[in-house]
Enzyme design. Structure first.
Site, PDB file in Angstrom:
ATOM      1  N   SER A  24     -28.280 -19.604  -0.504  1.00 17.32           N
ATOM      2  CA  SER A  24     -28.617 -19.231  -1.888  1.00 17.32           C
ATOM      3  C   SER A  24     -27.353 -19.125  -2.730  1.00 17.32           C
ATOM      4  O   SER A  24     -27.399 -18.683  -3.869  1.00 17.32           O
ATOM      5  CB  SER A  24     -29.363 -17.888  -1.898  1.00 17.32           C
ATOM      6  OG  SER A  24     -28.607 -16.903  -1.224  1.00 17.32           O
ATOM      7  N   HIS A 157     -57.928 -17.405 -38.973  1.00 22.63           N
ATOM      8  CA  HIS A 157     -58.481 -18.677 -38.461  1.00 22.63           C
ATOM      9  C   HIS A 157     -57.721 -19.872 -39.044  1.00 22.63           C
ATOM     10  O   HIS A 157     -58.287 -20.953 -39.178  1.00 22.63           O
ATOM     11  CB  HIS A 157     -59.968 -18.815 -38.790  1.00 22.63           C
ATOM     12  CG  HIS A 157     -60.778 -17.595 -38.502  1.00 22.63           C
ATOM     13  ND1 HIS A 157     -61.405 -17.384 -37.300  1.00 22.63           N
ATOM     14  CD2 HIS A 157     -61.013 -16.481 -39.247  1.00 22.63           C
ATOM     15  CE1 HIS A 157     -62.030 -16.220 -37.327  1.00 22.63           C
ATOM     16  NE2 HIS A 157     -61.797 -15.632 -38.500  1.00 22.63           N
ATOM     17  N   SER A 278     -35.773 -38.996 -35.857  1.00 21.49           N
ATOM     18  CA  SER A 278     -36.485 -39.872 -34.931  1.00 21.49           C
ATOM     19  C   SER A 278     -35.645 -41.117 -34.723  1.00 21.49           C
ATOM     20  O   SER A 278     -34.962 -41.578 -35.638  1.00 21.49           O
ATOM     21  CB  SER A 278     -37.842 -40.236 -35.534  1.00 21.49           C
ATOM     22  OG  SER A 278     -38.288 -41.460 -34.998  1.00 21.49           O
ATOM     23  N   LYS A 284     -38.050 -39.301 -40.671  1.00 16.37           N
ATOM     24  CA  LYS A 284     -38.461 -38.098 -39.953  1.00 16.37           C
ATOM     25  C   LYS A 284     -37.377 -37.029 -39.855  1.00 16.37           C
ATOM     26  O   LYS A 284     -36.204 -37.318 -39.632  1.00 16.37           O
ATOM     27  CB  LYS A 284     -38.901 -38.455 -38.518  1.00 16.37           C
ATOM     28  CG  LYS A 284     -40.175 -39.232 -38.409  1.00 16.37           C
ATOM     29  CD  LYS A 284     -41.434 -38.439 -38.769  1.00 16.37           C
ATOM     30  CE  LYS A 284     -41.752 -37.360 -37.774  1.00 16.37           C
ATOM     31  NZ  LYS A 284     -42.406 -37.868 -36.578  1.00 16.37           N
ATOM     32  N   ASN A 286     -37.593 -33.689 -37.562  1.00 15.48           N
ATOM     33  CA  ASN A 286     -38.518 -33.044 -36.627  1.00 15.48           C
ATOM     34  C   ASN A 286     -38.105 -31.613 -36.298  1.00 15.48           C
ATOM     35  O   ASN A 286     -36.918 -31.325 -36.151  1.00 15.48           O
ATOM     36  CB  ASN A 286     -38.592 -33.861 -35.333  1.00 15.48           C
ATOM     37  CG  ASN A 286     -39.193 -35.228 -35.562  1.00 15.48           C
ATOM     38  OD1 ASN A 286     -40.058 -35.392 -36.432  1.00 15.48           O
ATOM     39  ND2 ASN A 286     -38.732 -36.212 -34.807  1.00 15.48           N
ATOM     40  N   GLU A 291     -40.067 -26.280 -31.538  1.00 17.49           N
ATOM     41  CA  GLU A 291     -40.936 -26.904 -30.521  1.00 17.49           C
ATOM     42  C   GLU A 291     -40.426 -26.600 -29.116  1.00 17.49           C
ATOM     43  O   GLU A 291     -41.198 -26.308 -28.200  1.00 17.49           O
ATOM     44  CB  GLU A 291     -40.997 -28.421 -30.719  1.00 17.49           C
ATOM     45  CG  GLU A 291     -41.888 -28.831 -31.877  1.00 17.49           C
ATOM     46  CD  GLU A 291     -41.828 -30.331 -32.156  1.00 17.49           C
ATOM     47  OE1 GLU A 291     -42.831 -30.885 -32.567  1.00 17.49           O
ATOM     48  OE2 GLU A 291     -40.761 -30.954 -31.967  1.00 17.49           O
ATOM     49  N   TYR A 318     -38.362  -5.920   3.854  1.00 17.13           N
ATOM     50  CA  TYR A 318     -37.748  -7.137   3.318  1.00 17.13           C
ATOM     51  C   TYR A 318     -38.263  -8.380   4.027  1.00 17.13           C
ATOM     52  O   TYR A 318     -38.486  -8.390   5.235  1.00 17.13           O
ATOM     53  CB  TYR A 318     -36.211  -7.064   3.475  1.00 17.13           C
ATOM     54  CG  TYR A 318     -35.535  -8.335   3.008  1.00 17.13           C
ATOM     55  CD1 TYR A 318     -35.222  -8.518   1.668  1.00 17.13           C
ATOM     56  CD2 TYR A 318     -35.246  -9.367   3.901  1.00 17.13           C
ATOM     57  CE1 TYR A 318     -34.636  -9.697   1.225  1.00 17.13           C
ATOM     58  CE2 TYR A 318     -34.658 -10.545   3.467  1.00 17.13           C
ATOM     59  CZ  TYR A 318     -34.353 -10.702   2.132  1.00 17.13           C
ATOM     60  OH  TYR A 318     -33.789 -11.872   1.695  1.00 17.13           O
ATOM     61  N   LYS A 326     -34.350 -14.635  -7.364  1.00 18.14           N
ATOM     62  CA  LYS A 326     -33.262 -14.803  -8.324  1.00 18.14           C
ATOM     63  C   LYS A 326     -33.414 -16.052  -9.171  1.00 18.14           C
ATOM     64  O   LYS A 326     -33.000 -16.087 -10.328  1.00 18.14           O
ATOM     65  CB  LYS A 326     -31.923 -14.804  -7.576  1.00 18.14           C
ATOM     66  CG  LYS A 326     -31.562 -13.416  -7.068  1.00 18.14           C
ATOM     67  CD  LYS A 326     -30.434 -13.427  -6.092  1.00 18.14           C
ATOM     68  CE  LYS A 326     -30.787 -13.386  -4.640  1.00 18.14           C
ATOM     69  NZ  LYS A 326     -32.011 -12.756  -4.211  1.00 18.14           N
TER      70      LYS A 326
HETATM   71  N1  ARG Z   1     -29.613 -13.728   0.255  1.00 21.90           N
HETATM   72  C1  ARG Z   1     -30.560 -12.743   0.626  1.00 21.90           C
HETATM   73  C2  ARG Z   1     -31.498 -12.482  -0.573  1.00 21.90           C
HETATM   74  O1  ARG Z   1     -31.140 -12.862  -1.631  1.00 21.90           O
HETATM   75  C3  ARG Z   1     -29.874 -11.470   0.977  1.00 21.90           C
HETATM   76  C4  ARG Z   1     -30.617 -10.608   1.932  1.00 21.90           C
HETATM   77  C5  ARG Z   1     -30.725 -11.285   3.236  1.00 21.90           C
HETATM   78  N2  ARG Z   1     -31.213 -10.426   4.240  1.00 21.90           N
HETATM   79  C6  ARG Z   1     -31.612 -10.877   5.443  1.00 21.90           C
HETATM   80  N3  ARG Z   1     -32.025 -10.014   6.268  1.00 21.90           N
HETATM   81  N4  ARG Z   1     -31.596 -12.132   5.740  1.00 21.90           N
HETATM   82  O2  ARG Z   1     -32.551 -11.934  -0.439  1.00 21.90           O
END
Ligand code: ARG
Length: 468
Positions: A24, A157, A278, A284, A286, A291, A318, A326
């Protein structure tokens, strides 16, 4: 491949496809500053409670500060094999201070760590959002004030209904954005809860001082239940919901700007800097900016639904699913701030066609209610007056005349109660100013609403200069 911080019980290496799949870091690197600040507070707490030595804590804090600099100057190496921002920072800390760095994670899990990071990050984002919304409200109030004498048809309306002040219409959006601001202030309180010390799910065996960590990080509360603390994302869902409502408001004003800038309405002209042409039709101009704001609303709603769906079947506590939170959160924050920002800059530069707006109030029998009210003041029951004016309108449609264009004789066909004094009652501004109930469209009421709003905003901005 970097050594993993969790692979003690593993005998085989992670499959190459899994590293990229589970990583991540591409998106959670955004949390680096909060992760470091949280770790520094955790270190200080560990030293205070005697879990680590104070010189060890000093070394860790120094290392963490160095890492922050490295990330900010671009000297920090990111890699999928280290999964997330927490692992990256910890691994680098080992590189800087050696084995002592391995003590940083004592009495902590990434589960409570990530919950802490998001809460810290979101507190800041909430503050920024509130500030941006205050700026937007300020722009709207200034625009209402500048155009206090502009009248327009009010619609129901999307049919012309009764004349209103353009400023009154604008101030309706001020109210919406004020509620949005309040909603971000309210969710702030639920974000402002410190989860660290919950560890993986059950709390920790170490003698941590959670209140001290909270104090260092300026949290007003600590979480009450360790399992809830690591698995709660309600505060994010609330934030996404607030953002969705705010986008809905932005989308509604966008829709109005799009309609008003069409040749059919021609009430406004969008600034060239906020419109596009356009590639094929040279004439045009726009309204792409409103939008796009309207279009992006779908995306922000989508993020809310993504998050609700992601959370809905998760057993406590968890689960890795939650890492996906995120993506929705960051995208919503970026989208909403960009939309608010573009509005702050676009609104003051819109050209208003006052004449076109006033002309629109004189066509379409917008004074029919006022004629009925007039008959009521002359003693006719309202239902009867309604029917009487209805007949006059039907006649007007045939002879192609508005009520105020008919002669007194013509009008008296419908009621002998009608006299010359009716005509002044049918004038647009007179109609507007007669609507003087609290919160209504009369000049007095709208001026008072603008003054009250301005006073509130001046107070908010009084100790900080308003950024452009
Ligand atoms: N990158 C993980 C998250 O955003 C962090 C927590 C990971 N925890 C675990 N037990 N693998 O949720």
């Amino acid at each position: 491949m970097a050594e993993k911080l969790w692979d003690g019980r593993f005998s085989n290496k992670t499959h190459a496809s899994v590293e990229a799949f589970t990583s991540s870091i591409d998106f959670d690197k955004r949390l680096y500053a909060h992760d470091i600040e949280g770790s520094i507070a955790h270190c200080r707490m560990l030293a205070k409670t005697g879990v680590i030595q104070s010189d060890e804590a000093d070394a860790l804090v120094k290392g963490l500060r160095q890492i922050k600099k490295e990330i900010e100057t671009g000297d920090f190496l990111f890699s999928d094999s280290l999964e997330d921002i927490h692992m990256h920072i910890e691994a680098r800390l080992v590189g800087i201070v050696g084995d002592a760095a391995r003590k940083l994670h004592t009495a902590r899990s990434r589960n409570d760590q990530v919950a802490l990071d998001i809460r810290m990050y979101l507190r800041d984002e909430c503050r920024t959002m509130i500030h941006d919304l205050n700026r937007l409200r300020n722009v709207i109030v200034a625009m209402a004030d500048d155009n206090i004498d502009v009248v327009m048809p009010g619609y129901t309306h999307l049919q012309r209904a009764q004349p209103v002040l353009f400023a009154h219409h604008l101030m309706a959006y001020y109210e919406m954005f004020t509620r949005d601001t309040e909603r971000f202030e309210q969710v702030f309180e639920r974000i402002d809860v410190m989860p660290l010390g919950s560890a993986a799910l059950a709390g920790t065996t170490y003698p941590v001082d959670r209140h001290y960590t909270a104090e260092l990080l300026d949290f007003s509360k600590i979480s009450e239940n360790s399992m809830d603390a690591v698995s709660d994302r309600d505060f994010m869902i609330e934030f996404l919901s607030n953002a969705s409502i705010c986008m809905m408001h932005l989308s509604r004003i966008s829709e109005e700007l799009i309609i008003w800038s069409s040749s059919e309405f021609a009430f406004i002209d969008l600034p060239d800097a906020f419109a596009t042409g356009s590639s094929i039709m040279p004439q045009k101009k726009n309204p792409d900016i409103p939008e796009l704001v309207r279009g992006k609303t779908g995306r922000v709603y989508g993020n809310l639904v993504t998050m609700l769906t992601m959370m809905k079947s998760l057993p406590l506590a968890y689960n890795r699913d939650m890492q996906e939170d995120k993506l929705s959160l960051f995208d919503t924050i970026d989208t909403l701030s960009a939309c608010i920002d573009v509005y702050i800059h676009m609104l003051p530069n819109i050209r208003i066609d006052r004449q076109q707006m006033i002309n629109a109030t004189t066509v379409g029998y917008l004074n029919a209610t006022d004629m009925a009210d007039y008959l009521v003041t002359k003693g006719m029951p309202f239902r009867e007056a309604h029917a009487c004016v209805g007949k006059a309108v039907a006649h007007g449609l045939i002879v192609k005349k508005e009520l105020h264009e008919m002669s007194l004789e013509e009008l008296r066909e419908f009621s002998q109660l009608i006299e010359e004094d009716l005509f002044e009652k049918l004038d647009t501004l007179a109609m507007i100013n007669r609507r003087n109930s609290y919160g209504a469209t009369s000049s007095n009421q709208v001026r008072a609403a603008i003054a009250a709003a301005q006073k509130k905003l001046d107070k908010i901005f009084s100790d900080k200069a308003l950024p452009e």
